[in-house]
Design a protein around this motif. Structure first.
Motif, PDB file in Angstrom:
ATOM      1  N   PRO A  77      -9.349  -2.754  15.269  1.00 32.38           N
ATOM      2  CA  PRO A  77      -8.834  -3.158  16.579  1.00 32.38           C
ATOM      3  C   PRO A  77      -7.637  -4.087  16.440  1.00 32.38           C
ATOM      4  N   GLY A  78      -6.902  -4.277  17.516  1.00 31.17           N
ATOM      5  CA  GLY A  78      -5.790  -5.214  17.520  1.00 31.17           C
ATOM      6  C   GLY A  78      -4.510  -4.598  16.997  1.00 31.17           C
ATOM      7  N   ASP A  79      -3.413  -5.317  17.206  1.00 34.71           N
ATOM      8  CA  ASP A  79      -2.109  -4.852  16.750  1.00 34.71           C
ATOM      9  C   ASP A  79      -1.927  -5.098  15.260  1.00 34.71           C
ATOM     10  N   THR A  80      -1.177  -4.212  14.620  1.00 32.80           N
ATOM     11  CA  THR A  80      -0.839  -4.323  13.206  1.00 32.80           C
ATOM     12  C   THR A  80       0.669  -4.393  13.074  1.00 32.80           C
ATOM     13  N   CYS A  81       1.166  -5.377  12.321  1.00 31.99           N
ATOM     14  CA  CYS A  81       2.604  -5.496  12.046  1.00 31.99           C
ATOM     15  C   CYS A  81       2.845  -5.203  10.576  1.00 31.99           C
ATOM     16  N   ILE A  82       3.752  -4.276  10.309  1.00 33.62           N
ATOM     17  CA  ILE A  82       4.030  -3.886   8.930  1.00 33.62           C
ATOM     18  C   ILE A  82       5.532  -3.714   8.733  1.00 33.62           C
ATOM     19  N   SER A  83       5.949  -3.713   7.475  1.00 35.87           N
ATOM     20  CA  SER A  83       7.295  -3.263   7.120  1.00 35.87           C
ATOM     21  C   SER A  83       7.156  -2.023   6.256  1.00 35.87           C
ATOM     22  N   LEU A  84       8.156  -1.156   6.314  1.00 37.30           N
ATOM     23  CA  LEU A  84       8.118   0.125   5.615  1.00 37.30           C
ATOM     24  C   LEU A  84       9.374   0.254   4.778  1.00 37.30           C
ATOM     25  N   GLU A  85       9.208   0.627   3.523  1.00 38.25           N
ATOM     26  CA  GLU A  85      10.356   0.789   2.630  1.00 38.25           C
ATOM     27  C   GLU A  85      10.090   1.922   1.662  1.00 38.25           C
ATOM     28  N   PRO A  86      11.140   2.510   1.080  1.00 32.89           N
ATOM     29  CA  PRO A  86      10.948   3.624   0.155  1.00 32.89           C
ATOM     30  C   PRO A  86      10.192   3.204  -1.098  1.00 32.89           C
TER      31      PRO A  86
ATOM     32  N   ILE B 139      25.084  -2.468  -7.516  1.00 29.61           N
ATOM     33  CA  ILE B 139      23.900  -3.123  -6.959  1.00 29.61           C
ATOM     34  C   ILE B 139      23.610  -2.460  -5.618  1.00 29.61           C
ATOM     35  N   ASP B 140      22.342  -2.195  -5.332  1.00 26.59           N
ATOM     36  CA  ASP B 140      22.012  -1.616  -4.041  1.00 26.59           C
ATOM     37  C   ASP B 140      20.755  -2.280  -3.500  1.00 26.59           C
ATOM     38  N   PHE B 141      20.627  -2.285  -2.179  1.00 26.61           N
ATOM     39  CA  PHE B 141      19.459  -2.852  -1.504  1.00 26.61           C
ATOM     40  C   PHE B 141      18.802  -1.766  -0.677  1.00 26.61           C
ATOM     41  N   ILE B 142      17.503  -1.641  -0.798  1.00 26.37           N
ATOM     42  CA  ILE B 142      16.802  -0.644  -0.018  1.00 26.37           C
ATOM     43  C   ILE B 142      16.765  -1.061   1.449  1.00 26.37           C
ATOM     44  N   VAL B 143      16.749  -0.070   2.317  1.00 25.84           N
ATOM     45  CA  VAL B 143      16.685  -0.311   3.751  1.00 25.84           C
ATOM     46  C   VAL B 143      15.219  -0.360   4.163  1.00 25.84           C
ATOM     47  N   THR B 144      14.845  -1.382   4.863  1.00 30.31           N
ATOM     48  CA  THR B 144      13.475  -1.500   5.357  1.00 30.31           C
ATOM     49  C   THR B 144      13.455  -1.356   6.875  1.00 30.31           C
TER      50      THR B 144
ATOM     51  N   SER C  15       0.841  -1.200   0.000  1.00 30.88           N
ATOM     52  CA  SER C  15       0.000   0.000   0.000  1.00 30.88           C
ATOM     53  C   SER C  15       0.875   1.249   0.000  1.00 30.88           C
ATOM     54  N   TYR C  16       0.360   2.318  -0.609  1.00 31.52           N
ATOM     55  CA  TYR C  16       1.059   3.595  -0.577  1.00 31.52           C
ATOM     56  C   TYR C  16       0.989   4.188   0.827  1.00 31.52           C
ATOM     57  N   ALA C  17       2.053   4.943   1.202  1.00 30.29           N
ATOM     58  CA  ALA C  17       2.067   5.521   2.545  1.00 30.29           C
ATOM     59  C   ALA C  17       3.003   6.717   2.605  1.00 30.29           C
ATOM     60  N   ARG C  18       2.763   7.542   3.615  1.00 33.96           N
ATOM     61  CA  ARG C  18       3.659   8.638   3.980  1.00 33.96           C
ATOM     62  C   ARG C  18       3.746   8.704   5.497  1.00 33.96           C
ATOM     63  N   THR C  19       4.870   9.192   5.975  1.00 32.04           N
ATOM     64  CA  THR C  19       4.969   9.400   7.418  1.00 32.04           C
ATOM     65  C   THR C  19       4.364  10.756   7.766  1.00 32.04           C
ATOM     66  N   ALA C  20       3.974  10.890   9.018  1.00 34.40           N
ATOM     67  CA  ALA C  20       3.396  12.168   9.455  1.00 34.40           C
ATOM     68  C   ALA C  20       4.442  13.258   9.536  1.00 34.40           C
ATOM     69  N   ALA C  21       5.737  12.862   9.582  1.00 32.82           N
ATOM     70  CA  ALA C  21       6.800  13.829   9.838  1.00 32.82           C
ATOM     71  C   ALA C  21       7.602  14.210   8.606  1.00 32.82           C
ATOM     72  N   SER C  22       7.267  13.670   7.422  1.00 38.94           N
ATOM     73  CA  SER C  22       8.052  13.998   6.239  1.00 38.94           C
ATOM     74  C   SER C  22       7.175  13.900   5.001  1.00 38.94           C
ATOM     75  N   THR C  23       7.741  14.304   3.876  1.00 42.03           N
ATOM     76  CA  THR C  23       7.029  14.223   2.591  1.00 42.03           C
ATOM     77  C   THR C  23       7.552  13.094   1.722  1.00 42.03           C
ATOM     78  N   ASN C  24       8.461  12.285   2.233  1.00 41.61           N
ATOM     79  CA  ASN C  24       8.971  11.167   1.454  1.00 41.61           C
ATOM     80  C   ASN C  24       7.884  10.139   1.189  1.00 41.61           C
ATOM     81  N   ARG C  25       8.016   9.427   0.086  1.00 42.73           N
ATOM     82  CA  ARG C  25       7.017   8.448  -0.328  1.00 42.73           C
ATOM     83  C   ARG C  25       7.466   7.047   0.075  1.00 42.73           C
ATOM     84  N   TYR C  26       6.520   6.267   0.590  1.00 42.66           N
ATOM     85  CA  TYR C  26       6.843   4.945   1.102  1.00 42.66           C
ATOM     86  C   TYR C  26       5.842   3.904   0.614  1.00 42.66           C
ATOM     87  N   VAL C  27       6.242   2.657   0.820  1.00 40.90           N
ATOM     88  CA  VAL C  27       5.353   1.515   0.605  1.00 40.90           C
ATOM     89  C   VAL C  27       5.252   0.750   1.918  1.00 40.90           C
ATOM     90  N   VAL C  28       4.036   0.454   2.323  1.00 38.76           N
ATOM     91  CA  VAL C  28       3.784  -0.369   3.504  1.00 38.76           C
ATOM     92  C   VAL C  28       3.469  -1.790   3.049  1.00 38.76           C
TER      93      VAL C  28
END
Length: 582
Positions: free
Chosen positions: A527-536, A511-516, A458-471
């Motif tokens: 309700p309940g906990d959500t576990c996600i990974s975040l990457e650029p 070759i480069d690897f994105i940081v997650t 899913s598309y995402a952004r953090t509340a503290a920046s304008t960078n674009r992310y994928v959840v």
């Protein structure tokens, strides 16, 4: 940590990091890689700069908590990018994570590896041979080389593999007998004795009873996990849809009109269902259409398929291979090779077929064995369980387009410092892959734009920046943060491999690897906990070069592809066989 697998800008389970990517396969913990270009490097640098700023604020908070002197007026950031935990909280979270990882390992079912190598490498090998007049040289070749073939296969697998062989000889409907059959046996003497019975005689019209031979082969006593049919033929089956010889050359031109009512397509489907690898040793062009039909069916089943460049239908294969998805259960093999006018290549072609088939069997078996729940051999998705995926372009700057807010706390790897022994230390123990603790609020799209076998993107952004992310979020409700941390560590380890690889090449083919990062938190929507990974989020055209099941993209011959394959080999050699980034 488990061996990692990399895609060219695909991550973990194959869910892409942009909206137009083709999803790949999931076998082990996977990583994502891209051949860097100027624009991609800029986005990666921006994402990593933000991680550095987050770590900077973390260090600031730690210093304040420990009463160190810090001059707030010297800070370069107008506001904190994340709510950062205090020092005691950081230690507690790291301890809790390690405890959860140990608990997850204890709860994982243990499986015995006793006999695993033999079980995977043992092979059922069936020769399907046209025994009409023109095939005499090839029958003689089989007689001369059958012992060597068995010995070569056993030697390849350190004499640990059992090899059973069967033979189906077929002629045409006018011949009696038109089918001769030896069921599977481990005795090379029995196989040799049967081959001496075969005589290259008979045949009427141009096509032969290939369908009858395949039908008999499918009803042999198959036993082992690795199953191979090696088909030696110089004529196609009956039916105008399987050859281009014309109706006059075929006594049974209508599909299904031959005496037994057999057709090619259902027989191919049965081969795929029974996980049988198929290799055609071609002698002339008359079998080209048959090979193409089999190629299409196996490709649709996510097999690793190869047609000869000289096959008349080779140009049509690109539309299938370019959009092909990797199978979650590993790849079958469909291979066409040139046997030609002599039989000298028979031995090598057969042994290569078997070894390639064993590779696919190992990938299928191990991917299933490594699943936490032994009942979940593969995720079956019906229309009701598969979420609707949006295909519209992201509206990054549209207010309220992100319709879900999640408050998170989690972990990010520290990969900005690389010393002479960093990679060796990281390979030695997971504790050497250090992590920062982060608190973060993100805004994301509730509807995913893509999905892999196990995760939604899913598309995402953090509340503290304008960078674009994928959840990336799991399709399984039972997904735990400890599982995501393992993938994050693999990603960090691959980044270190890439740094050394690039240094050796002088950054000629970087070759480069994105940081997650991975997080656990609560959504305002559910309700309940959500576990996600975040990457650029990375824009661009995406290409899959290889994967963990032995697939290698042979359609692309550019330097980027060569660099990707070289990187896989480098990770194996550099780690002395402990890891393979494919």
């Amino acid at each position: 940590m488990v061996p990692t697998s990399s895609y060219h800008t695909l991550s973990e389970d194959g869910a892409p990091t942009h909206e137009s990517d083709t999803l790949g396969s999931y076998q082990y913990v996977k990583s994502s890689t891209t051949t860097t270009r100027t624009r991609t490097r800029e986005r990666l640098r921006n994402a990593e700069d933000e991680l550095k700023r987050l770590r900077y604020n973390l260090e600031l908070q730690m210093a304040i908590a420990s009463n160190s002197r810090y001059h707030v007026e010297n800070l370069h950031y107008e506001r904190p990018l994340a709510l950062l935990p205090t020092m005691p909280d950081v230690d507690e979270r790291i301890r809790e994570l390690k405890f959860n990882e140990l608990q997850a390992k204890r709860e994982a079912p243990r499986r015995s590896n006793a006999g695993l190598f033999k079980a995977i490498c043992s092979t059922d090998l069936l020769f399907l041979i046209d025994t009409t007049n023109s095939m005499s040289p090839y029958i003689e070749a089989a007689k001369k080389q059958v012992r060597s073939i068995v010995n070569d296969i056993k030697a390849t697998f350190l004499d640990e593999a059992d090899v059973r062989m069967a033979i189906v000889g077929y002629k045409d409907h006018c011949d009696s007998p038109n089918i001769q059959f030896l069921d599977f046996t481990s005795s090379a003497d029995q196989v040799l004795s049967f081959l001496h019975i075969l005589r290259a005689t008979g045949g009427a019209d141009a096509p032969e009873d290939v369908l009858g031979g395949l039908h008999k082969a499918l009803h042999a006593n198959w036993k082992y996990k690795t199953k191979c049919i090696v088909h030696i033929a110089d004529a196609p089956p009956h039916g105008r849809t399987s050859h281009n010889l014309g109706d006059r050359a075929d006594n049974y031109p209508n599909p299904g009109s031959e005496p037994h009512g057999l057709q090619l397509a259902p027989l191919i489907d049965l081969m795929i269902q029974r996980q049988i690898n198929y290799s055609l040793l071609r002698i002339n062009h008359s079998t080209d259409l048959m090979a193409y039909k089999i190629f299409k069916a196996y490709t649709a089943a996510s097999a690793d398929c190869t047609l000869l460049l000289t096959n008349k239908y080779y140009d049509k294969t690109h539309s299938y291979s370019s959009g092909r998805k990797c199978s979650l259960s590993g790849r079958l093999l469909m291979h066409e090779a040139e046997l030609g006018a002599t039989y000298a290549a028979l031995r090598n072609l057969v042994v290569r077929t078997v070894t390639s088939s064993v590779t696919g069997t190992a990938a299928r078996y191990l991917s299933r064995a490594n699943k936490p729940d032994s009942k979940l051999t593969i995720i079956e998705e019906d229309e009701d369980s598969v979420p609707q995926v949006e295909d519209s372009s992201p509206q990054w700057d549209t207010p309220n387009w992100f319709d879900e807010t999640i408050s998170l706390n989690g972990f990010s790897p520290d990969v900005t410092v690389h010393g002479a022994h960093t990679l060796d230390n990281m390979m030695a123990h997971d504790d050497h892959i250090t992590m920062s603790v982060l608190d973060l609020t993100i805004h994301k799209r509730r509807q995913p734009f893509a999905q892999g076998g196990l995760r939604l993107a899913s598309y995402a952004r953090t509340a503290a920046s304008t960078n674009r992310y994928v959840v990336k979020s799991s399709k399984r409700d039972s997904s735990q943060l400890a599982e995501l941390v393992e993938g994050m560590r693999c990603q960090a380890l691959c980044k270190l491999f890439a740094l050394e690889f690039n240094a050796l090449l002088g950054n000629q083919h970087s070759i480069d690897f994105i940081v997650t990062a991975c997080f656990k938190g609560k959504s305002e929507e559910s309700p309940g906990d959500t576990c996600i990974s975040l990457e650029p989020f990375i824009e661009g055209n995406y290409v899959k070069y290889n994967n963990n099941t032995g697939y290698v993209n042979e359609d692309i011959t550019d330097e980027s592809n060569r660099a990707a394959q070289a990187f896989s080999h480098f990770t194996f050699e550099r780690s002395r066989g402990r890891f393979l980034g494919s």
